[in-house]
Design a protein around this motif. Structure first.
Motif, PDB file in Angstrom:
ATOM      1  N   PRO A  94      -3.792  -4.464   5.464  1.00 57.12           N
ATOM      2  CA  PRO A  94      -5.118  -4.063   4.946  1.00 57.12           C
ATOM      3  C   PRO A  94      -5.278  -2.554   4.797  1.00 57.12           C
ATOM      4  CG  PRO A  94      -5.279  -4.879   7.205  1.00 57.12           C
ATOM      5  CD  PRO A  94      -3.911  -5.215   6.726  1.00 57.12           C
ATOM      6  N   ILE A  95      -4.630  -1.781   5.684  1.00 64.03           N
ATOM      7  CA  ILE A  95      -4.713  -0.320   5.551  1.00 64.03           C
ATOM      8  C   ILE A  95      -4.022   0.133   4.276  1.00 64.03           C
ATOM      9  CG2 ILE A  95      -3.935   1.864   6.559  1.00 64.03           C
ATOM     10  CD1 ILE A  95      -4.402   0.675   9.294  1.00 64.03           C
ATOM     11  N   TRP A  96      -2.819  -0.417   4.018  1.00 62.24           N
ATOM     12  CA  TRP A  96      -2.101  -0.043   2.810  1.00 62.24           C
ATOM     13  C   TRP A  96      -2.856  -0.489   1.564  1.00 62.24           C
ATOM     14  CZ3 TRP A  96       0.902   3.089   0.546  1.00 62.24           C
ATOM     15  CH2 TRP A  96       1.531   2.767  -0.660  1.00 62.24           C
ATOM     16  N   SER A  97      -3.509  -1.648   1.635  1.00 61.91           N
ATOM     17  CA  SER A  97      -4.289  -2.120   0.504  1.00 61.91           C
ATOM     18  C   SER A  97      -5.463  -1.181   0.226  1.00 61.91           C
ATOM     19  CB  SER A  97      -4.798  -3.539   0.773  1.00 61.91           C
ATOM     20  OG  SER A  97      -5.618  -3.994  -0.276  1.00 61.91           O
ATOM     21  N   PHE A  98      -6.116  -0.699   1.284  1.00 65.68           N
ATOM     22  CA  PHE A  98      -7.230   0.233   1.106  1.00 65.68           C
ATOM     23  C   PHE A  98      -6.741   1.551   0.520  1.00 65.68           C
ATOM     24  CE2 PHE A  98      -9.730   3.780   2.821  1.00 65.68           C
ATOM     25  CZ  PHE A  98     -10.983   3.457   2.341  1.00 65.68           C
ATOM     26  N   VAL A  99      -5.607   2.048   1.015  1.00 60.21           N
ATOM     27  CA  VAL A  99      -5.080   3.330   0.527  1.00 60.21           C
ATOM     28  C   VAL A  99      -4.677   3.220  -0.940  1.00 60.21           C
ATOM     29  CG1 VAL A  99      -3.191   4.987   0.775  1.00 60.21           C
ATOM     30  CG2 VAL A  99      -4.374   4.134   2.793  1.00 60.21           C
ATOM     31  N   SER A 100      -3.992   2.130  -1.297  1.00 62.54           N
ATOM     32  CA  SER A 100      -3.540   1.979  -2.686  1.00 62.54           C
ATOM     33  C   SER A 100      -4.702   1.794  -3.650  1.00 62.54           C
ATOM     34  CB  SER A 100      -2.575   0.786  -2.791  1.00 62.54           C
ATOM     35  OG  SER A 100      -3.220  -0.424  -2.400  1.00 62.54           O
ATOM     36  N   PRO A 105      -9.392   9.130  -4.766  1.00 54.69           N
ATOM     37  CA  PRO A 105     -10.364   9.882  -3.956  1.00 54.69           C
ATOM     38  C   PRO A 105      -9.791  10.345  -2.631  1.00 54.69           C
ATOM     39  CG  PRO A 105     -10.940   7.552  -4.033  1.00 54.69           C
ATOM     40  CD  PRO A 105      -9.879   7.760  -5.062  1.00 54.69           C
ATOM     41  N   LEU A 106      -8.908   9.543  -2.024  1.00 57.27           N
ATOM     42  CA  LEU A 106      -8.294   9.962  -0.768  1.00 57.27           C
ATOM     43  C   LEU A 106      -7.399  11.184  -0.975  1.00 57.27           C
ATOM     44  CD1 LEU A 106      -7.333   6.534   0.845  1.00 57.27           C
ATOM     45  CD2 LEU A 106      -9.205   8.046   1.493  1.00 57.27           C
ATOM     46  N   ALA A 107      -6.674  11.200  -2.095  1.00 61.54           N
ATOM     47  CA  ALA A 107      -5.813  12.348  -2.383  1.00 61.54           C
ATOM     48  C   ALA A 107      -6.645  13.606  -2.624  1.00 61.54           C
ATOM     49  CB  ALA A 107      -4.933  12.051  -3.595  1.00 61.54           C
ATOM     50  N   LEU A 108      -7.753  13.471  -3.337  1.00 58.46           N
ATOM     51  CA  LEU A 108      -8.610  14.635  -3.596  1.00 58.46           C
ATOM     52  C   LEU A 108      -9.261  15.152  -2.317  1.00 58.46           C
ATOM     53  CD1 LEU A 108     -10.306  13.435  -6.902  1.00 58.46           C
ATOM     54  CD2 LEU A 108      -8.567  15.207  -6.657  1.00 58.46           C
ATOM     55  N   ARG A 287       7.060  -1.430 -15.570  1.00 56.57           N
ATOM     56  CA  ARG A 287       7.214  -2.161 -14.301  1.00 56.57           C
ATOM     57  C   ARG A 287       6.599  -1.411 -13.127  1.00 56.57           C
ATOM     58  NH1 ARG A 287      12.133  -2.841 -14.888  1.00 56.57           N
ATOM     59  NH2 ARG A 287      12.922  -1.160 -13.570  1.00 56.57           N
ATOM     60  N   ASN A 288       6.477  -0.106 -13.234  1.00 53.36           N
ATOM     61  CA  ASN A 288       5.972   0.712 -12.126  1.00 53.36           C
ATOM     62  C   ASN A 288       4.749   1.521 -12.548  1.00 53.36           C
ATOM     63  OD1 ASN A 288       8.335   0.507  -9.975  1.00 53.36           O
ATOM     64  ND2 ASN A 288       9.299   0.816 -11.971  1.00 53.36           N
ATOM     65  N   ARG A 289       3.856   0.909 -13.296  1.00 53.89           N
ATOM     66  CA  ARG A 289       2.663   1.624 -13.764  1.00 53.89           C
ATOM     67  C   ARG A 289       1.762   2.044 -12.602  1.00 53.89           C
ATOM     68  NH1 ARG A 289       1.864   1.141 -19.379  1.00 53.89           N
ATOM     69  NH2 ARG A 289      -0.325   1.701 -19.158  1.00 53.89           N
ATOM     70  N   LYS A 290       1.647   1.195 -11.594  1.00 52.46           N
ATOM     71  CA  LYS A 290       0.797   1.543 -10.455  1.00 52.46           C
ATOM     72  C   LYS A 290       1.401   2.698  -9.661  1.00 52.46           C
ATOM     73  CE  LYS A 290      -1.808  -0.484  -6.656  1.00 52.46           C
ATOM     74  NZ  LYS A 290      -2.166  -1.721  -5.927  1.00 52.46           N
ATOM     75  N   LEU A 291       2.713   2.684  -9.486  1.00 51.33           N
ATOM     76  CA  LEU A 291       3.373   3.771  -8.782  1.00 51.33           C
ATOM     77  C   LEU A 291       3.231   5.082  -9.543  1.00 51.33           C
ATOM     78  CD1 LEU A 291       5.192   4.743  -6.473  1.00 51.33           C
ATOM     79  CD2 LEU A 291       7.166   4.076  -7.860  1.00 51.33           C
TER      80      LEU A 291
END
Length: 428
Positions: A94-100, A105-108, A287-291
């Motif tokens: 769940p933590i990784w899901s929230f971060v992704s 906003p987390l990066a900013l 294949r890696n659009r999200k990344l």
């Protein structure tokens, strides 16, 4: 008799059956002095042979017991790491899901925090022009992920694109007249926000947010490129007529134009050429659009990190309540621009079907409601001190730039969650 009996017990001690038979003989003949008749084959067994058989049996039992114990221990040992890994995955997932899902906003926020805590790294990055390289990388990623059918979608939505350009370059700068009516000390805060409203759209965040929201990213790219290129010619007129009335302002249009071509248009064309020339690059990008979107967000966070690091010393000299008021004004400016564009879309949706498509609406709202900070900083540097201290002019715009990206990223996240909820209802 007892001697013979003890000898017999020692000979028959190797097996429980022999012991049982001996006890039965003793019980049946407790007072009989005659030696019980035993098979002669048993009386001729050597004692050493019987003892070795007994030791072998005991060794075999010991080995079996040890192997069973080790098997049980290894089984529980296997289950323990599995249970531990399962318990770890229960809270990691769940933590990784929230971060992704909230990476931008987390990066900013992380970039701003790092700039306030340790501005040395941000100043070092600014010294080596890392922000220009990050913008270059963002538009290479945009070219890598730009599909040919998306270009056709941008051409199809030309009415939305034309209105977006008019809104960015002509309508929204008019709000600078209202901003200049405000009185705030230092007055550079108000003047800086007025200059900020005359800028074209953001160089990268609007495109990144549009792509993240599933909007028409090609339309967003087209509005970004054209508005920034045309803005170089229009910005001097807007500033001189709307803000610096009676003050001669010189903006280096040629240098700004050349800088935007190399930082926006060239990397976009390079990324698109790599995608079209190499099939593997196109497959990897799809294949890696999200990344790639997360990498683009990470590169985007470098801009506020560097700007906050540069402005930290000036920020410490300003009263907190005054700076907070300037931040609130920047938030209100973005909300007013957003509401203006949303109202215009509602009115224009009756004239063209392009304004009714969800992907076009999201692209127009996100791109036309944002203002770029790098171009504003370049313009202020060329103004010198004609309209005030350059650091104080930029400082509230840094906060406004961050706030508009954070607010829009939260809005995009709300749209995505709403789409997921509606998709779950349809599948159910």
């Amino acid at each position: 008799m007892w001697a013979d009996t003890s000898y017999m017990l020692s000979c028959t001690n190797s097996t429980p059956m022999a012991m049982a038979g001996t006890l039965q003989i003793l019980l049946l003949n407790p007072q009989n002095g005659r030696r019980p008749h035993l098979p002669t084959t048993q009386t001729h067994f050597p004692f050493s042979r019987i003892s070795s058989n007994r030791n072998i049996n005991r060794s075999q039992l010991l080995i079996r017991a040890t192997s069973q114990h080790s098997n049980q221990g290894s089984g529980s040992g296997d289950q323990l790491p599995r249970a531990t890994a399962k318990s770890n995955s229960n809270w990691v997932k769940p933590i990784w899901s929230f971060v992704s899902n909230n990476f931008l906003p987390l990066a900013l926020i992380g970039g701003v925090t790092l700039g306030l805590v340790n501005p040395t790294l941000g100043c070092l990055a600014d010294r080596y022009y890392l922000s220009k390289f990050s913008t270059f990388g963002i538009f290479i990623i945009s070219g890598l992920t730009l599909r040919s059918d998306e270009v056709g979608a941008a051409v199809e939505a030309w009415p939305v694109g034309i209105f977006g350009l008019v809104s960015i370059l002509f309508f929204t700068p008019l709000f600078s007249k209202i901003i200049m009516l405000l009185k705030l000390q230092p007055q550079e805060f108000v003047t800086g926000l007025a200059i900020f409203s005359c800028m074209p759209t953001t160089l990268s965040s609007g495109v990144a947010l549009t792509r993240l929201a599933g909007g028409n990213s090609a339309l967003a790219l087209a509005m970004t490129l054209i508005s920034n290129l045309l803005g170089i010619l229009i910005i001097p007129f807007s500033i001189s007529k709307l803000i610096a009335t009676g003050v001669g302002v010189s903006v280096p249009a040629e240098r700004l134009f050349r800088s935007l071509v190399f930082t926006l248009l060239v990397p976009l064309l390079v990324g698109k050429a790599l995608r079209e020339c190499f099939k593997g690059v196109a497959e990897f990008s799809d294949r890696n659009r999200k990344l790639l979107a997360m990498l683009s967000s990470l590169l985007l966070s470098l801009a506020p990190f560097i700007q906050v690091s540069r402005s930290r010393s000036l920020l410490l000299l300003v009263k907190p309540e005054v700076f907070l008021l300037a931040v609130v004004l920047g938030v209100l400016l973005h909300l007013i621009l957003f509401a203006f564009n949303a109202l215009a879309i509602t009115l224009l949706s009756t004239t063209s079907t392009s304004f009714s498509k969800k992907e076009n609406i999201s692209a127009l709202l996100l791109v036309a409601s944002q203002k770029t900070l790098p171009v504003m900083v370049a313009v202020v540097e060329q103004l010198g001190n004609a309209l005030g201290e350059s650091g104080l002019l930029v400082l509230p715009c840094v906060a406004a730039h961050l706030n508009q990206i954070i607010l829009d990223s939260l809005l995009v996240n709300f749209w995505l969650q709403k789409d997921r909820a509606s998709g779950n209802l349809k599948t159910a």
